[in-house]
Design an enzyme around this catalytic site. Sequence first.
Site, PDB file in Angstrom:
ATOM      1  N   THR A 131       0.859  -1.187   0.000  1.00 51.17           N
ATOM      2  CA  THR A 131       0.000   0.000   0.000  1.00 51.17           C
ATOM      3  C   THR A 131       0.896   1.238   0.000  1.00 51.17           C
ATOM      4  O   THR A 131       1.736   1.390   0.884  1.00 51.17           O
ATOM      5  CB  THR A 131      -0.884  -0.006   1.260  1.00 51.17           C
ATOM      6  OG1 THR A 131      -1.659  -1.203   1.237  1.00 51.17           O
ATOM      7  CG2 THR A 131      -1.798   1.213   1.305  1.00 51.17           C
ATOM      8  N   GLU A 160      -3.571  -4.717  -2.560  1.00 49.43           N
ATOM      9  CA  GLU A 160      -4.209  -5.924  -2.022  1.00 49.43           C
ATOM     10  C   GLU A 160      -5.306  -5.533  -1.037  1.00 49.43           C
ATOM     11  O   GLU A 160      -5.104  -4.663  -0.203  1.00 49.43           O
ATOM     12  CB  GLU A 160      -3.141  -6.782  -1.340  1.00 49.43           C
ATOM     13  CG  GLU A 160      -3.654  -8.106  -0.834  1.00 49.43           C
ATOM     14  CD  GLU A 160      -4.483  -8.824  -1.883  1.00 49.43           C
ATOM     15  OE1 GLU A 160      -3.971  -9.112  -2.974  1.00 49.43           O
ATOM     16  OE2 GLU A 160      -5.684  -9.069  -1.625  1.00 49.43           O
ATOM     17  N   LEU A 162      -7.034  -8.005   0.834  1.00 50.94           N
ATOM     18  CA  LEU A 162      -7.347  -9.095   1.765  1.00 50.94           C
ATOM     19  C   LEU A 162      -7.360  -8.586   3.203  1.00 50.94           C
ATOM     20  O   LEU A 162      -6.672  -7.623   3.542  1.00 50.94           O
ATOM     21  CB  LEU A 162      -6.327 -10.233   1.629  1.00 50.94           C
ATOM     22  CG  LEU A 162      -4.875 -10.029   2.074  1.00 50.94           C
ATOM     23  CD1 LEU A 162      -4.695 -10.161   3.575  1.00 50.94           C
ATOM     24  CD2 LEU A 162      -3.986 -11.033   1.392  1.00 50.94           C
ATOM     25  N   LYS A 219      -6.668   2.437  -2.921  1.00 50.13           N
ATOM     26  CA  LYS A 219      -6.328   1.540  -1.805  1.00 50.13           C
ATOM     27  C   LYS A 219      -6.347   2.301  -0.471  1.00 50.13           C
ATOM     28  O   LYS A 219      -6.963   1.858   0.497  1.00 50.13           O
ATOM     29  CB  LYS A 219      -4.948   0.914  -2.049  1.00 50.13           C
ATOM     30  CG  LYS A 219      -4.410   0.119  -0.891  1.00 50.13           C
ATOM     31  CD  LYS A 219      -5.285  -1.065  -0.510  1.00 50.13           C
ATOM     32  CE  LYS A 219      -4.922  -1.587   0.870  1.00 50.13           C
ATOM     33  NZ  LYS A 219      -5.772  -2.672   1.310  1.00 50.13           N
ATOM     34  N   ALA A 222      -9.972   3.191   0.339  1.00 50.25           N
ATOM     35  CA  ALA A 222     -10.823   2.045   0.719  1.00 50.25           C
ATOM     36  C   ALA A 222     -10.620   1.760   2.207  1.00 50.25           C
ATOM     37  O   ALA A 222     -11.584   1.582   2.957  1.00 50.25           O
ATOM     38  CB  ALA A 222     -10.467   0.810  -0.111  1.00 50.25           C
ATOM     39  N   CYS A 275      -2.695  -1.731   9.274  1.00 53.46           N
ATOM     40  CA  CYS A 275      -2.911  -0.844   8.127  1.00 53.46           C
ATOM     41  C   CYS A 275      -3.863   0.330   8.333  1.00 53.46           C
ATOM     42  O   CYS A 275      -3.585   1.416   7.827  1.00 53.46           O
ATOM     43  CB  CYS A 275      -3.361  -1.662   6.938  1.00 53.46           C
ATOM     44  SG  CYS A 275      -2.023  -2.730   6.389  1.00 53.46           S
TER      45      CYS A 275
END
Length: 464
Positions: A131, A160, A162, A219, A222, A275
């Site tokens: 990211t 990604e 996930l 990303k 989101a 994250c």
Amino acid sequence: MKKIKSICCIGAGYVGGPTMAVIAQQCPEIKVIVVDINADRIAQWQTDNLPIYEPGLLEVVKEARGRNLFFSTDIENAIRDSEMIFMSVNTPTKTYGLGKGRAADLKFVELSARKIAEVSTSDKIVVEKSTLPVRTAESIKTILKEHTNGVKFQVLSNPEFLAEGTAVQDLQKPDRVLIGGDQTPEGLQAIEALTDIYAHWIPREQIIQTRLWSSELSKLTANAFLAQRISSINSLTALCEATGADVDEVAYAIGTDSRIGSKFLKASVGFGGSCFQKDILNLVYLCEYFGLPEVAAYWEQVIIMNDYQKKRFATNIIHTLFNTVSGKKIALLGWAFKKDTNDTRESAAIYVADDLLSDLAQVGVYDPQVSADKMYADLNYLQTRPAKENEQMLEVHSNAYDACKDAHAIAIITEWDEFKTLDWQRIFDQMKKPAFLFDGRNILNHSHLREVGFIVKAIGKGAE
Ligand code: NAD
Ligand code: UGA
């Protein structure tokens, strides 16, 4: 279009390992090699005791390992031999210098790009899997251009999505895959080459193709939107407790509006994980950098609310236990930042434990997947007190019953399924009275616990 036959992934962590295992499983004709500077991690990927705990992952790894999935520390040869290189290295928040505490530390990404430039002898597609802040691809391109000897590089962004604990199913059945690239003929060809890999198992209409910058920014945003929903519902927990409303009923009532949706509205002791916080801080930093203080302040509030929630939970325990937990044993059930993972990065448990220890509590902890060493390392990292004191005041147990024995209060921090089926009568009988239970996840049957004799304080639920 040229079909990719060999892939290298730099970074064998929570993303690199599972992502490459699933690509190798789904594309048996592609050779996938995952490399890392951490030799211990690589060694563990070669055993059945994988370095990360993810349901279903071992089965996937075992299917492909040795066939077309390999783990290695020979980074240079892996890069040289591959047509496509994923960068899946960590991008933590900077802890020094310019942008400290906010900007993403891109040194691992930069080092990877320099290594690719230095050793490549044939054309490569370089894929940003980590990211990254919007426009990082520009810096990567600059590094790659500086070092080439006629070798051509295309840079793609393929973030990604996930989530830990459900990584394998998220990778096998993702809502979407996002691929951003340059809108030049070579860029579009690279996008197609990567699309072709995912199309082995994901319907093409779920593979979104965009410009580079849109993909990078999507990303970060989101994650910001997901975290914002949790902070929004968590902000209501304090109001629910004050008014007697029930946050789970409110979440259900709100979530049945199809425009809002029901997911990610579960009130908690606060979100954790590697994250959400780092990506929002990164977004805040970007907004400030581009001279947009109002936008920065808007997103920063998501973090402020989360910090408030963790602090509020710990303070509530201390207040309820007659304003001090000094010398009292408090049991924490769960240390991981969510169930079904051994990851503890930014887990609320660390901050709650630290606050309780500062009020001189004796803390007993049980988590089914997290080692004692990791718990002490997490606490020591905060540097609130000497490591020796952490060891004296916090005891790690191998089961929930021992952790709760002689405790004045229990706090549920992680929503592990096994906590729902504990023998709560047995636990109650072995506790100091009055026995308090603070449910930071609202996963237990509170009426049953009250019948047993507990005084239950649930997050976002006022007095009945
Ligand atoms: P991680 O720390 O688990 O793994 C990163 C790995 O990269 C480490 O093993 C490290 O040793 C290795 N590494 C660092 N520099 C290297 C170098 N120069 N050469 C070789 N190896 C190197 O991190 P992670 O959780 O897998 O996250 C990786 C990226 O993916 C981050 O940008 C993160 O934001 C993003 N991401 C993470 C998740 C998640 O659930 N953890 C989900 C989506 C995206
Ligand atoms: C999150 C995103 O969900 C992924 O899409 C993204 O790829 C990933 O971050 C990333 O970029 O790293 P992850 O942090 O692994 O995934 O796990 P989540 O399921 O999102 O949970 C994050 C935290 O929020 C956990 O502490 C969880 O307990 C908490 N949470 C989640 C709530 O408190 N309430 C909810 O309703 C949902």
